[in-house]
Design a protein around this motif. Sequence first.
Motif, short mmCIF file in Angstrom:
data_model
loop_
_atom_site.label_atom_id
_atom_site.label_comp_id
_atom_site.label_asym_id
_atom_site.label_seq_id
_atom_site.Cartn_x
_atom_site.Cartn_y
_atom_site.Cartn_z
N ASP A 177 -36.76 5.59 -63.87
CA ASP A 177 -37.77 4.79 -63.20
C ASP A 177 -37.18 3.82 -62.19
OD1 ASP A 177 -40.19 5.64 -64.18
OD2 ASP A 177 -40.74 3.72 -65.05
N THR A 178 -36.11 3.14 -62.58
CA THR A 178 -35.63 1.99 -61.80
C THR A 178 -34.38 2.29 -60.98
OG1 THR A 178 -34.25 1.12 -63.60
CG2 THR A 178 -36.57 0.43 -63.56
N CYS A 179 -33.70 3.38 -61.27
CA CYS A 179 -32.45 3.69 -60.56
C CYS A 179 -32.52 4.98 -59.76
CB CYS A 179 -31.28 3.76 -61.54
SG CYS A 179 -31.04 2.26 -62.52
N LEU A 180 -33.24 5.97 -60.26
CA LEU A 180 -33.33 7.26 -59.56
C LEU A 180 -34.58 7.37 -58.70
CD1 LEU A 180 -32.02 9.74 -62.27
CD2 LEU A 180 -30.76 8.47 -60.52
N ASP A 235 -47.29 -16.20 -65.30
CA ASP A 235 -47.09 -17.41 -64.50
C ASP A 235 -47.31 -17.17 -63.01
OD1 ASP A 235 -44.90 -15.91 -63.82
OD2 ASP A 235 -43.40 -17.38 -64.46
N HIS A 236 -47.83 -15.97 -62.69
CA HIS A 236 -48.15 -15.55 -61.31
C HIS A 236 -46.91 -15.22 -60.48
CE1 HIS A 236 -52.31 -17.77 -61.57
NE2 HIS A 236 -52.22 -16.70 -62.37
N SER A 237 -45.73 -15.24 -61.08
CA SER A 237 -44.54 -14.80 -60.36
C SER A 237 -44.55 -13.28 -60.27
CB SER A 237 -43.27 -15.27 -61.08
OG SER A 237 -43.17 -14.70 -62.37
N THR A 238 -43.81 -12.76 -59.29
CA THR A 238 -43.74 -11.31 -59.10
C THR A 238 -42.28 -10.88 -58.97
OG1 THR A 238 -43.91 -11.46 -56.68
CG2 THR A 238 -45.98 -11.23 -57.93
N ILE A 239 -42.01 -9.66 -59.38
CA ILE A 239 -40.71 -9.03 -59.18
C ILE A 239 -40.98 -7.59 -58.74
CG2 ILE A 239 -38.52 -8.29 -60.21
CD1 ILE A 239 -38.81 -10.51 -62.26
N ASP A 240 -40.40 -7.20 -57.60
CA ASP A 240 -40.48 -5.82 -57.15
C ASP A 240 -39.34 -5.02 -57.76
OD1 ASP A 240 -42.64 -6.47 -55.63
OD2 ASP A 240 -41.63 -6.33 -53.69
N VAL A 241 -39.60 -3.74 -58.01
CA VAL A 241 -38.59 -2.85 -58.57
C VAL A 241 -38.16 -1.87 -57.49
CG1 VAL A 241 -38.07 -1.11 -60.31
CG2 VAL A 241 -39.49 -3.07 -60.91
N PHE A 242 -36.88 -1.94 -57.11
CA PHE A 242 -36.30 -1.03 -56.13
C PHE A 242 -35.22 -0.19 -56.80
CE2 PHE A 242 -37.72 -4.72 -53.68
CZ PHE A 242 -38.46 -4.12 -52.68
N ASP A 243 -35.14 1.09 -56.43
CA ASP A 243 -34.07 1.91 -57.00
C ASP A 243 -32.74 1.69 -56.28
OD1 ASP A 243 -33.79 4.39 -54.92
OD2 ASP A 243 -35.87 3.77 -55.09
N ASP A 244 -32.78 1.20 -55.04
CA ASP A 244 -31.55 0.88 -54.32
C ASP A 244 -30.88 -0.32 -55.00
OD1 ASP A 244 -29.91 1.10 -51.64
OD2 ASP A 244 -30.34 -1.04 -51.97
#
Length: 530
Positions: free
Chosen positions: A223-226, A101-110
């Motif tokens: 991947d997503t936390c460390l 749907d062209h939406s985006t989500i960035d992945v931050f470990d913080d």
Amino acid sequence: MKTLAGSTDRVVVIGAGLSGLSAALYLVGAGRDVTLLERADHPGGRVGVYRGVDYEIDSGATVLTLPGLIDEALGAVGTSAAGQGLRIHRLAPAYRARFADHSTIDVFDDPDAMAAEVARACGPAEAGRYRQLRDWLGRVYGAAYGQFMDTNFDSPLDMIRVPEKRAALIDLVRLGAFGRLGPRVGRILHDRRLARLFTFQALYAGLAPTQALAVYGAIPHMDTCLGVYFPEGGMRAIPAAMAAALTAAGGTLELNTEVTGIDYAGGRARRVRTADGRAYDCDAVVLTADLGSLDVFGLPRRRPLRAAPSAVVAHGTVPAEVAAAWPVQAHHTIDFGAAWDGTFTEIATRPGRGRTMSDPSLLLTRPALTDRTLFVDRPGGRHEPLSLLAPCPNLDAAPLNWTHLGPAYLSELLGVLEGRGYRGIAEHFTVDHLDTPQTWRDQGMLAGTPFSAAHLFRQTGPFRTRNLPRTAENVVLAGCGTTPGVGVPTTLLSGKLAAHRITGAPDTRIAPVRHAIFDMPRHDPYEPTR
């Protein structure tokens, strides 16, 4: 922990990938005379390099987690990443995900940054559920790391008779870690897009999220936390630094040296033979060959293995001006198709039933957005290296003729990306190297996959291919096919565990909450183009 009997003074390590380099460093640090043999003209194995006319590009893994394990291996010979001139930076974001749907989500470990991103994209209630999921992933990782990843198993019974392993097993049972990852995450997160970001990593283990054990929540935790990291100069800088440290410490590295066999006598490896006619006497061998090539070294597999899905990977360059107009500007972009469960059915199916993805989810890697020294200046303008990865079935699941199919399938994928807004990629992406299941098989990889055996229950933990083969008294296996499994951190660990089988060193463990990576910079000093 069982160790090799007899003298182990002279060790030959076959293969200078991350597992072989790791094993060699620990062995030299323990006083062994080590010779490391590598058939390529550079170290790295699956973390190698392809060379173009005027640029270089990483040939394999592009996602780095737990970089403290590199420091630990280098520390075995009294140095460190910094001491070897290796500068490793945390990526922020680790990934940028784009959906149909062209939406985006960035992945931050913080945790706070990620909660804010989830609230923006999915609403504040989902941000609270994200924190709940993060807590659960961390507890799974904490229970699994020391007793299931950073450890040698002599028998599956170790999970019961070794008190520390038994306690960890009980913790994992209480956490529901032997259920299924996809359904567990889906019960916590309500936004299906977000759930994908915490389950797609199951593919690293060779399984669909609906099939992967929830204990593999340790992978999305890493991947997503460390944090996801990148070394200056590319992933290839890691094996280069490890190789330099090895030779400086007294180890021997022989490149362009293909091993053709091992001579045995009395059930023990006595010498290693190479294609150029040389022979290396040895007291022990660390063998990092892929499971699909063990028979070459007199170690036939005792049971059939189910291989993980494979991948088609295109490496090349694209004009920076063209790429700057794309809808996503990030080091790692995961561009998801609308399909999900059906995609895994297509690529991760049983023998003979696989097919290429009808609605592909793709990984684009653009390292020059992080390390600007990787841009390539040409008379026609600036270019940047680009890698495109598309998961696909292995050759057991779909025995396709990739020699003929590969270029056509790549054209199809580029057309899909054009349709998703990556204008100009089909015309301007100059592909200098294309890897397919056939090129992986030509390198001796099981069923034509670089991801080795899938982490089914019967192929995971203490049930995975042992690093002490029963048919040779003084040969130890290392690499992604053996304990603890697939991935950069686990491959580094496999080298350490192999070395411990020779030296008898205690299984030193890294407490997950005090891992050295937490002392590294939290943000990349380069400002990524957004």
